[in-house]
Design a protein around this motif. Sequence first.
Motif, PDB file in Angstrom:
ATOM      1  N   MET A   1       0.837  -1.190   0.000  1.00  0.00           N
ATOM      2  CA  MET A   1       0.000   0.000   0.000  1.00  0.00           C
ATOM      3  C   MET A   1       0.875   1.244   0.000  1.00  0.00           C
ATOM      4  SD  MET A   1      -2.862   1.302   2.730  1.00  0.00           S
ATOM      5  CE  MET A   1      -1.794   2.370   3.686  1.00  0.00           C
ATOM      6  N   THR A   2       0.540   2.246  -0.813  1.00  0.00           N
ATOM      7  CA  THR A   2       1.227   3.530  -0.758  1.00  0.00           C
ATOM      8  C   THR A   2       0.273   4.661  -0.412  1.00  0.00           C
ATOM      9  OG1 THR A   2       0.997   3.772  -3.144  1.00  0.00           O
ATOM     10  CG2 THR A   2       3.077   2.888  -2.341  1.00  0.00           C
ATOM     11  N   PHE A   3      -0.989   4.586  -0.861  1.00  0.00           N
ATOM     12  CA  PHE A   3      -1.938   5.649  -0.548  1.00  0.00           C
ATOM     13  C   PHE A   3      -2.642   5.332   0.767  1.00  0.00           C
ATOM     14  CE2 PHE A   3      -1.421   6.072  -5.129  1.00  0.00           C
ATOM     15  CZ  PHE A   3      -1.179   7.430  -5.230  1.00  0.00           C
ATOM     16  N   GLN A   4      -2.809   6.352   1.576  1.00  0.00           N
ATOM     17  CA  GLN A   4      -3.439   6.164   2.876  1.00  0.00           C
ATOM     18  C   GLN A   4      -4.710   6.999   2.965  1.00  0.00           C
ATOM     19  OE1 GLN A   4      -0.634   7.411   5.875  1.00  0.00           O
ATOM     20  NE2 GLN A   4      -0.339   9.440   4.985  1.00  0.00           N
ATOM     21  N   GLY A   5      -5.609   6.531   3.814  1.00  0.00           N
ATOM     22  CA  GLY A   5      -6.887   7.194   3.961  1.00  0.00           C
ATOM     23  C   GLY A   5      -8.000   6.404   3.307  1.00  0.00           C
ATOM     24  N   SER A   6      -9.157   7.003   3.213  1.00  0.00           N
ATOM     25  CA  SER A   6     -10.311   6.337   2.621  1.00  0.00           C
ATOM     26  C   SER A   6     -11.227   7.378   2.011  1.00  0.00           C
ATOM     27  CB  SER A   6     -11.073   5.531   3.677  1.00  0.00           C
ATOM     28  OG  SER A   6     -11.545   6.385   4.706  1.00  0.00           O
ATOM     29  N   GLY A   7     -12.131   6.907   1.169  1.00  0.00           N
ATOM     30  CA  GLY A   7     -13.105   7.801   0.565  1.00  0.00           C
ATOM     31  C   GLY A   7     -12.819   8.073  -0.895  1.00  0.00           C
ATOM     32  N   PRO A   8     -13.663   8.874  -1.524  1.00  0.00           N
ATOM     33  CA  PRO A   8     -13.531   9.127  -2.967  1.00  0.00           C
ATOM     34  C   PRO A   8     -12.311   9.976  -3.295  1.00  0.00           C
ATOM     35  CG  PRO A   8     -15.261  10.487  -2.020  1.00  0.00           C
ATOM     36  CD  PRO A   8     -14.834   9.536  -0.938  1.00  0.00           C
ATOM     37  N   LEU A   9     -11.844   9.814  -4.542  1.00  0.00           N
ATOM     38  CA  LEU A   9     -10.744  10.623  -5.058  1.00  0.00           C
ATOM     39  C   LEU A   9     -11.325  11.761  -5.893  1.00  0.00           C
ATOM     40  CD1 LEU A   9      -8.217   7.882  -6.223  1.00  0.00           C
ATOM     41  CD2 LEU A   9      -7.748   9.659  -4.516  1.00  0.00           C
ATOM     42  N   ALA A  10     -11.081  12.972  -5.485  1.00  0.00           N
ATOM     43  CA  ALA A  10     -11.594  14.134  -6.211  1.00  0.00           C
ATOM     44  C   ALA A  10     -10.429  14.935  -6.764  1.00  0.00           C
ATOM     45  CB  ALA A  10     -12.435  15.006  -5.283  1.00  0.00           C
ATOM     46  N   GLY A  11     -10.542  15.345  -8.033  1.00  0.00           N
ATOM     47  CA  GLY A  11      -9.509  16.168  -8.643  1.00  0.00           C
ATOM     48  C   GLY A  11      -8.662  15.380  -9.620  1.00  0.00           C
TER      49      GLY A  11
ATOM     50  N   ALA B   1       8.577  12.427  -5.067  1.00  0.00           N
ATOM     51  CA  ALA B   1       8.604  11.309  -4.124  1.00  0.00           C
ATOM     52  C   ALA B   1       9.066  11.766  -2.745  1.00  0.00           C
ATOM     53  CB  ALA B   1       9.500  10.191  -4.652  1.00  0.00           C
ATOM     54  N   GLN B   2      10.008  12.705  -2.700  1.00  0.00           N
ATOM     55  CA  GLN B   2      10.499  13.212  -1.422  1.00  0.00           C
ATOM     56  C   GLN B   2       9.398  13.932  -0.643  1.00  0.00           C
ATOM     57  OE1 GLN B   2      12.044  13.965   1.763  1.00  0.00           O
ATOM     58  NE2 GLN B   2      13.629  13.171   0.394  1.00  0.00           N
ATOM     59  N   HIS B   3       8.533  14.667  -1.342  1.00  0.00           N
ATOM     60  CA  HIS B   3       7.530  15.478  -0.667  1.00  0.00           C
ATOM     61  C   HIS B   3       6.170  14.796  -0.540  1.00  0.00           C
ATOM     62  CE1 HIS B   3       9.927  19.182  -0.494  1.00  0.00           C
ATOM     63  NE2 HIS B   3      10.385  18.857  -1.693  1.00  0.00           N
ATOM     64  N   ALA B   4       5.961  13.709  -1.279  1.00  0.00           N
ATOM     65  CA  ALA B   4       4.622  13.128  -1.383  1.00  0.00           C
ATOM     66  C   ALA B   4       4.107  12.553  -0.071  1.00  0.00           C
ATOM     67  CB  ALA B   4       4.603  12.049  -2.462  1.00  0.00           C
ATOM     68  N   ASP B   5       5.013  12.175   0.831  1.00  0.00           N
ATOM     69  CA  ASP B   5       4.565  11.599   2.104  1.00  0.00           C
ATOM     70  C   ASP B   5       4.791  12.544   3.276  1.00  0.00           C
ATOM     71  OD1 ASP B   5       7.311  11.464   2.213  1.00  0.00           O
ATOM     72  OD2 ASP B   5       7.429   9.344   2.757  1.00  0.00           O
ATOM     73  N   ASP B   6       4.963  13.842   2.969  1.00  0.00           N
ATOM     74  CA  ASP B   6       5.188  14.821   4.031  1.00  0.00           C
ATOM     75  C   ASP B   6       3.879  15.217   4.717  1.00  0.00           C
ATOM     76  OD1 ASP B   6       7.868  14.906   3.486  1.00  0.00           O
ATOM     77  OD2 ASP B   6       7.840  16.823   2.434  1.00  0.00           O
ATOM     78  N   GLY B   7       3.919  15.327   6.023  1.00  0.00           N
ATOM     79  CA  GLY B   7       2.797  15.880   6.771  1.00  0.00           C
ATOM     80  C   GLY B   7       1.720  14.870   7.100  1.00  0.00           C
ATOM     81  N   PRO B   8       0.906  15.181   8.084  1.00  0.00           N
ATOM     82  CA  PRO B   8      -0.130  14.244   8.539  1.00  0.00           C
ATOM     83  C   PRO B   8      -1.240  14.031   7.522  1.00  0.00           C
ATOM     84  CG  PRO B   8      -0.371  16.370   9.632  1.00  0.00           C
ATOM     85  CD  PRO B   8       0.927  16.424   8.883  1.00  0.00           C
ATOM     86  N   ASP B   9      -1.423  14.964   6.586  1.00  0.00           N
ATOM     87  CA  ASP B   9      -2.494  14.833   5.595  1.00  0.00           C
ATOM     88  C   ASP B   9      -1.977  14.350   4.245  1.00  0.00           C
ATOM     89  OD1 ASP B   9      -4.383  15.820   7.437  1.00  0.00           O
ATOM     90  OD2 ASP B   9      -3.866  17.892   6.922  1.00  0.00           O
ATOM     91  N   ALA B  10      -0.745  13.857   4.197  1.00  0.00           N
ATOM     92  CA  ALA B  10      -0.169  13.394   2.936  1.00  0.00           C
ATOM     93  C   ALA B  10      -0.960  12.210   2.395  1.00  0.00           C
ATOM     94  CB  ALA B  10       1.285  12.996   3.138  1.00  0.00           C
ATOM     95  N   MET B  11      -1.115  12.169   1.069  1.00  0.00           N
ATOM     96  CA  MET B  11      -1.832  11.055   0.465  1.00  0.00           C
ATOM     97  C   MET B  11      -1.032   9.757   0.547  1.00  0.00           C
ATOM     98  SD  MET B  11      -3.592  12.603  -2.975  1.00  0.00           S
ATOM     99  CE  MET B  11      -4.298  10.978  -3.344  1.00  0.00           C
ATOM    100  N   LEU B  12       0.298   9.872   0.433  1.00  0.00           N
ATOM    101  CA  LEU B  12       1.128   8.671   0.467  1.00  0.00           C
ATOM    102  C   LEU B  12       1.562   8.356   1.888  1.00  0.00           C
ATOM    103  CD1 LEU B  12       1.257   8.992  -2.654  1.00  0.00           C
ATOM    104  CD2 LEU B  12       3.632   8.208  -2.504  1.00  0.00           C
ATOM    105  N   ALA B  13       1.508   7.073   2.233  1.00  0.00           N
ATOM    106  CA  ALA B  13       2.080   6.623   3.494  1.00  0.00           C
ATOM    107  C   ALA B  13       3.599   6.782   3.408  1.00  0.00           C
ATOM    108  CB  ALA B  13       1.705   5.168   3.751  1.00  0.00           C
ATOM    109  N   PRO B  14       4.302   6.844   4.545  1.00  0.00           N
ATOM    110  CA  PRO B  14       5.758   6.978   4.505  1.00  0.00           C
ATOM    111  C   PRO B  14       6.384   5.929   3.582  1.00  0.00           C
ATOM    112  CG  PRO B  14       4.972   7.257   6.737  1.00  0.00           C
ATOM    113  CD  PRO B  14       3.779   6.849   5.917  1.00  0.00           C
ATOM    114  N   LEU B  15       7.238   6.398   2.699  1.00  0.00           N
ATOM    115  CA  LEU B  15       7.850   5.505   1.719  1.00  0.00           C
ATOM    116  C   LEU B  15       8.925   4.658   2.379  1.00  0.00           C
ATOM    117  CD1 LEU B  15       8.176   7.981  -1.306  1.00  0.00           C
ATOM    118  CD2 LEU B  15       6.311   6.405  -0.759  1.00  0.00           C
ATOM    119  N   THR B  16       9.051   3.439   1.900  1.00  0.00           N
ATOM    120  CA  THR B  16      10.041   2.509   2.448  1.00  0.00           C
ATOM    121  C   THR B  16      11.233   2.409   1.509  1.00  0.00           C
ATOM    122  OG1 THR B  16       9.155   0.556   1.320  1.00  0.00           O
ATOM    123  CG2 THR B  16       8.140   1.175   3.433  1.00  0.00           C
TER     124      THR B  16
END
Length: 282
Positions: free
Chosen positions: A1-11, A206-221
């Motif tokens: 899994m890379t995307f975190q959260g739930s619900g519809p994707l808008a945008g 990729a460096q910024h995509a998992d930044d912050g508590p509201d990031a769409m991506l879970a922390p990258l491994t």
Amino acid sequence: MTFQGSGPLAGGNVSGGGGGGGGRIAMGGGLGLVVTVVALLFGVNPGDIMGGGATSSQTSTGSDAALQEHIDNCTIEQANTDDVCRIKATAISVNKVWGDLMGDYTEPSVQIFSGNINTGCGAASSAMGPFYCPADETAYFDPGFFAELKRMGGSDGPLAQEYVVAHEFGHHVENLTGVLAKGQRMGNDGSVRVELQADCLAGVWAQHADDGPDAMLAPLTDDQIASVIQTAKAIGDDSIQGSNSNPEGWTHGSARQRQRWFTTGYESGNPTRCDTFATNDL
């Protein structure tokens, strides 16, 4: 899994099927996938490379209406299992990152298709792999490409697929900054620099995509980043054409160069470090 959260994707400005008309024809019919991937993998403007000689029809993806419904109903959960939804989710994520990094960033369009399609750069085909057309500011993707990428030695892991999307968005950033047009005026050397910069810009995402508590991506491994590096190496010109091929004929850079520039972007997170036109040591 890379995307975190739930619900519809808008945008994401994502559409299915169809395509913009006009422009010259991008490629000839009958060219096999491997042949065109050699020349056009992650290409920028198909019309600039292939020239005329083909007829084209708009895409047939089973049903354009069904594909659009699929896109419109994508959820975050589906983005971790469904290639179409993963493309959409990645587009949303990349737009968010570049919107934060560039004050004058404008979102490109994204077109998901299969078969043939008319673009602002001319007629194109799924056989070309993913590409970006600056004339209509649209990134084009056939999800079936991901299976071919794996056969070429790349990874079919989620982050590797997202890297493919982020690379094409890198070309959009280059279009906005004028780098894309500059590279196209320089022939093969300019093409290599454009492609390596897009790899670097994908690394910045990729460096910024998992930044912050509201990031769409879970922390990258580390394993996920390794899958991207594996993919970048697999699509180097020397990997595709052979180590004895003439570097002067390359259009995308060597496996080592592609790995290096993605890593530069990822480790720095700084787009100013991606200036491939300011160095003679690619």
